[in-house]
Design a protein around this motif. Structure first.
Motif, PDB file in Angstrom:
ATOM      1  N   VAL A   1      24.197  23.639  48.166  1.00 37.46           N
ATOM      2  CA  VAL A   1      24.623  22.571  49.064  1.00 37.46           C
ATOM      3  C   VAL A   1      24.523  21.230  48.339  1.00 37.46           C
ATOM      4  CG1 VAL A   1      24.176  21.402  51.258  1.00 37.46           C
ATOM      5  CG2 VAL A   1      23.845  23.875  51.075  1.00 37.46           C
ATOM      6  N   ALA A   2      25.571  20.409  48.466  1.00 40.40           N
ATOM      7  CA  ALA A   2      25.550  19.099  47.815  1.00 40.40           C
ATOM      8  C   ALA A   2      24.811  18.061  48.648  1.00 40.40           C
ATOM      9  CB  ALA A   2      26.972  18.625  47.533  1.00 40.40           C
ATOM     10  N   LEU A   3      25.109  17.988  49.961  1.00 45.91           N
ATOM     11  CA  LEU A   3      24.568  16.919  50.807  1.00 45.91           C
ATOM     12  C   LEU A   3      24.279  17.473  52.188  1.00 45.91           C
ATOM     13  CD1 LEU A   3      24.030  13.903  51.546  1.00 45.91           C
ATOM     14  CD2 LEU A   3      26.494  13.673  51.943  1.00 45.91           C
ATOM     15  N   ASP A   4      23.079  17.205  52.722  1.00 46.24           N
ATOM     16  CA  ASP A   4      22.795  17.575  54.114  1.00 46.24           C
ATOM     17  C   ASP A   4      22.337  16.356  54.893  1.00 46.24           C
ATOM     18  OD1 ASP A   4      19.717  17.754  54.913  1.00 46.24           O
ATOM     19  OD2 ASP A   4      19.827  18.449  52.841  1.00 46.24           O
ATOM     20  N   ILE A   5      22.810  16.274  56.161  1.00 46.75           N
ATOM     21  CA  ILE A   5      22.553  15.084  56.977  1.00 46.75           C
ATOM     22  C   ILE A   5      22.069  15.433  58.382  1.00 46.75           C
ATOM     23  CG2 ILE A   5      24.188  13.618  55.734  1.00 46.75           C
ATOM     24  CD1 ILE A   5      26.208  14.181  58.007  1.00 46.75           C
ATOM     25  N   GLY A   6      21.672  16.683  58.637  1.00 47.79           N
ATOM     26  CA  GLY A   6      21.287  17.083  59.982  1.00 47.79           C
ATOM     27  C   GLY A   6      19.842  17.523  60.071  1.00 47.79           C
ATOM     28  N   SER A   7      19.583  18.436  61.006  1.00 45.18           N
ATOM     29  CA  SER A   7      18.210  18.899  61.241  1.00 45.18           C
ATOM     30  C   SER A   7      17.806  20.028  60.308  1.00 45.18           C
ATOM     31  CB  SER A   7      18.045  19.342  62.695  1.00 45.18           C
ATOM     32  OG  SER A   7      18.903  20.430  62.994  1.00 45.18           O
ATOM     33  N   GLN A   8      18.701  20.484  59.449  1.00 41.79           N
ATOM     34  CA  GLN A   8      18.455  21.412  58.345  1.00 41.79           C
ATOM     35  C   GLN A   8      18.224  22.861  58.755  1.00 41.79           C
ATOM     36  OE1 GLN A   8      15.217  19.655  55.977  1.00 41.79           O
ATOM     37  NE2 GLN A   8      16.742  18.983  54.498  1.00 41.79           N
ATOM     38  N   ASP A   9      17.415  23.108  59.787  1.00 46.89           N
ATOM     39  CA  ASP A   9      16.921  24.468  60.011  1.00 46.89           C
ATOM     40  C   ASP A   9      16.868  24.761  61.506  1.00 46.89           C
ATOM     41  OD1 ASP A   9      15.614  26.901  59.981  1.00 46.89           O
ATOM     42  OD2 ASP A   9      14.120  26.286  58.504  1.00 46.89           O
ATOM     43  N   TRP A  10      17.563  25.818  61.941  1.00 46.47           N
ATOM     44  CA  TRP A  10      17.545  26.151  63.370  1.00 46.47           C
ATOM     45  C   TRP A  10      16.242  26.819  63.792  1.00 46.47           C
ATOM     46  CZ3 TRP A  10      22.495  28.794  61.631  1.00 46.47           C
ATOM     47  CH2 TRP A  10      22.231  29.979  60.932  1.00 46.47           C
ATOM     48  N   ASP A  11      15.344  27.115  62.859  1.00 43.48           N
ATOM     49  CA  ASP A  11      14.032  27.654  63.211  1.00 43.48           C
ATOM     50  C   ASP A  11      12.989  26.559  63.423  1.00 43.48           C
ATOM     51  OD1 ASP A  11      14.812  30.312  63.187  1.00 43.48           O
ATOM     52  OD2 ASP A  11      14.456  30.531  61.044  1.00 43.48           O
ATOM     53  N   MET A  12      13.394  25.297  63.291  1.00 40.78           N
ATOM     54  CA  MET A  12      12.491  24.172  63.536  1.00 40.78           C
ATOM     55  C   MET A  12      12.903  23.457  64.817  1.00 40.78           C
ATOM     56  SD  MET A  12      12.226  22.544  59.683  1.00 40.78           S
ATOM     57  CE  MET A  12      10.973  21.351  60.175  1.00 40.78           C
ATOM     58  N   GLU A  13      11.940  22.828  65.467  1.00 40.51           N
ATOM     59  CA  GLU A  13      12.261  22.007  66.622  1.00 40.51           C
ATOM     60  C   GLU A  13      13.149  20.848  66.172  1.00 40.51           C
ATOM     61  OE1 GLU A  13      11.690  22.437  69.748  1.00 40.51           O
ATOM     62  OE2 GLU A  13      10.446  24.239  69.539  1.00 40.51           O
ATOM     63  N   PRO A  14      14.241  20.589  66.876  1.00 39.14           N
ATOM     64  CA  PRO A  14      15.133  19.505  66.438  1.00 39.14           C
ATOM     65  C   PRO A  14      14.481  18.143  66.621  1.00 39.14           C
ATOM     66  CG  PRO A  14      15.826  20.360  68.569  1.00 39.14           C
ATOM     67  CD  PRO A  14      14.734  21.270  68.086  1.00 39.14           C
TER      68      PRO A  14
END
Length: 631
Positions: free
Chosen positions: A360-373
């Motif tokens: 992945v080049a760039l991430d801008i969100g909550s990254q992981d659906w196993d974590m609380e947002p």
């Protein structure tokens, strides 16, 4: 009409999609159309009658394709003049920036040291030193140089007028790399067996090197496989596991990425490749022409990320004009980019180059659906960047809200060939709300979707993008998935999509090669798009009744397909049921040489796939029996 389509292809589509030039200034000029029509944003603008259209109708429609999508607004104005599907204007939070203090980094200055005060006369030698001292409302200006380090911001800003900014000096060429150069330590590799079918050992030259001298800081990608913790969607056949079980580390020789092989003996058959021993502490390489690596610039990619806070949730950070290369990250999920907002919000990433990321080049969100947002996700601006040579996904984000993605060039994504993990794409965003993706060029993708909006998207608009040369994909140009609320896909050019080979434990057949796919989604407006050279449908709908999203399954109903142009597509529109609308679309007869009665794909027909058997309709039957495209 065909003459004009061919002119458009020659003058607009071919230079954007099939030129390998990375001329970013020309790219920007091409992507700055005028403001959007309010009527278009509501999906109510009526077009010419549906018929085998004349050249002037095509010209007018094509000009509208490049003229209504809206250009970037100057910082501080807030309003963009672009409406979202719910009828509200997309408004930016951005404000003009003034800084209370400026630090300087210049690793080519003989007086540079991290013990300095960071002034122009006595600059820091590393960017990360500046990252530890910057406070809200301050910036660091970076001079020309190659910086091999991980930048770990310690703080974020406190508001749109008190951001922390990391920026290249005007005219500077700043390159931050997650790799290390190795010149020495190479020796012939002779201990492993090459196998009976390759050339004799004396005919080839393989070299090895121990990696004990590298400072991995607890992360050795040459000893770690590509797969991460969440394997819920990974149901491959055994032979499809190969890319997932290769190592994350990469090797570059004179700027070119070597191919990783699974077994040592494969080096006998392949130049320009490398292999890792089981413990990740020795690599074996075979260079093109069996060259000695000691005589070349060899870079070993050892960092997972290049610019990323370790503290999650830092906000109001700007990254401007910096080139980033070389990240040995793993396949999502989690989404951990070479450059990462690390679950922060209100970031600006602009005028940067991001290339050579393993995943992945760039991430801008909550990254992981196993974590609380986080309480607040997204609210970021990603613009005028060039993202290229990325294994899985160019731009990734989960739960992204109120985000602007504009005027980026994204290309050469998907070479890891792991589309069956369902996280590949030029842009892959989950659960977007009130987002605007406009004026991007996305091209030369393999085993990856151009733009993928996944799961419960609401009031997001994808407009004015050029997407093409997406090959071997199980989806195609734009993919909207599992979204019950209105979204809008308009004024895009989508050109050339070919189907993926399928596979997986369920023996999924080859499919895809669609221009736009609406999967289990309702009330989508698809308007004013030019779609050409898709192997299957220009616009494909699937119902997906059995997937419960929120409180119900998908219906694929009340979607509107309005004022689009279809050129040489396997099918034109493929509705999964009759409860949708098609109006004002333009069709051509130039579909190729398909004459076999049993071959329905390749004629540009409109389909209604369910209830079975599918109905395959020419324009006259489409209008007469179903009332579609009468105006």
């Amino acid at each position: 009409m065909l003459v004009w389509i061919r002119k458009i292809k020659r003058m607009i589509i071919s230079p954007l999609l099939f030129s390998h030039s990375a001329n970013r200034s020309a790219h920007k000029e091409t992507l700055m159309p005028s403001r959007a029509s309010n009527r278009t944003a509501r999906g109510k603008r009526r077009g010419q009658p549906s018929e085998i259209c004349s050249w002037w109708a095509l010209l007018v429609t094509t000009l509208s394709l490049s003229g209504f999508a809206g250009g970037p607004s100057p910082a501080g104005q807030g309003g963009t003049g672009v409406l979202l599907p719910d009828g509200r204007e997309f408004v930016s939070w951005e404000q003009p920036l003034q800084f209370t203090k400026t630090y300087y980094v210049d690793n080519r200055n003989p007086r540079a040291a991290d013990s300095n005060p960071g002034t122009k006369e006595l600059p820091f030698s590393t960017i990360n030193k500046a990252a530890q001292v910057l406070q809200a409302g301050e910036r660091v200006v970076i001079m020309t140089g190659v910086y091999r380090e991980r930048v770990i911001p310690r703080r974020g800003g406190t508001g749109p007028d008190k951001m922390i900014s990391y920026e290249a000096a005007s005219g500077a060429d700043v390159l931050v790399k997650g790799s290390r150069v190795v010149k020495t330590g190479w020796e012939p590799s002779t201990e492993y067996i090459l196998g009976p079918y390759g050339p004799a050992r004396s005919m080839i030259k393989i070299y090895r090197r121990r990696l004990d001298d590298l400072d991995f800081q607890g992360y050795n990608p040459f000893g770690m496989v590509n797969i991460m913790q969440d394997r819920v969607y990974l149901l491959p056949k055994p032979e499809e596991l190969r890319p997932h079980l290769l190592r994350r580390g990469m090797v570059f020789v004179d700027g070119q990425r070597l191919e990783q092989v699974e077994l040592y003996r494969e080096l006998a058959q392949k130049e320009g490749a490398f292999w890792c021993e089981h413990d990740g502490l020795t690599i074996h390489v075979r260079l093109p022409g069996d060259a000695d690596p000691a005589g070349h610039d060899v870079e070993l990619v050892i960092q997972e990320q290049v610019f990323a806070p370790r503290t999650r949730g830092l906000n109001y950070i700007r990254v401007k004009g910096i080139n980033f290369e070389h990240a040995a990250n793993a396949f999502p999920v989690p989404q951990r980019g070479m450059v990462s907002a690390s679950r922060g919000n209100h970031w600006i990433i602009e005028d940067c180059v991001l290339r050579h990321a393993n995943a992945v080049a760039l991430d801008i969100g909550s990254q992981d659906w196993d974590m609380e947002p986080p309480a607040l996700i997204g609210h970021s601006i990603v613009r005028r960047n060039h993202i290229l040579d990325v294994g899985v996904c160019g731009l990734a984000g989960m739960g992204v809200q109120n985000t602007l993605v504009e005027a980026n060039l994204i290309e050469q994504v998907g070479w890891q060939d792991v589309e069956l993990t369902w996280e590949t794409g030029g842009i892959k965003l989950h659960t977007t709300k009130n987002c605007l993706l406009r004026n991007n060029v996305i091209r030369h993708l393999t085993h990856a979707v151009g733009i993928w909006l996944d799961y419960q998207n609401t009031s997001t608009r994808v407009t004015g993008n050029v997407i093409g040369d997406t090959v071997g994909t199980l989806r195609g140009g734009i993919y909207l998935e599992a979204s019950h609320d209105p979204n809008m896909l308009d004024h895009n050019i989508i050109w050339k999509a070919t189907e993926g080979r399928g596979g997986g434990a369920s023996n999924m057949p080859p499919h895809g090669g669609w221009g736009i796919t609406v999967d289990g989604s309702d009330e989508t407006v698809i308007a004013h798009n030019l779609i050409g050279h898709t192997q299957d449908a220009a616009i494909k709908f699937r119902t997906v009744e059995g997937r419960i999203v929120g409180s119900r399954g998908g219906t694929a109903r009340w979607n509107k397909v309005v004022n689009n142009i279809f050129y040489q597509c396997g099918k034109a529109i493929d509705f999964s049921n009759r409860d949708n609308t098609a109006e004002g679309n333009l069709y051509t007869r130039d579909w190729g040489d398909v004459t076999e009665e049993t071959q329905a794909v390749g004629r540009g027909l409109n389909w209604i796939s369910f209830p079975a058997p599918a109905l395959m309709l020419d324009l006259e039957a489409w209008q007469k029996y179903f009332g579609f495209d009468k105006n």
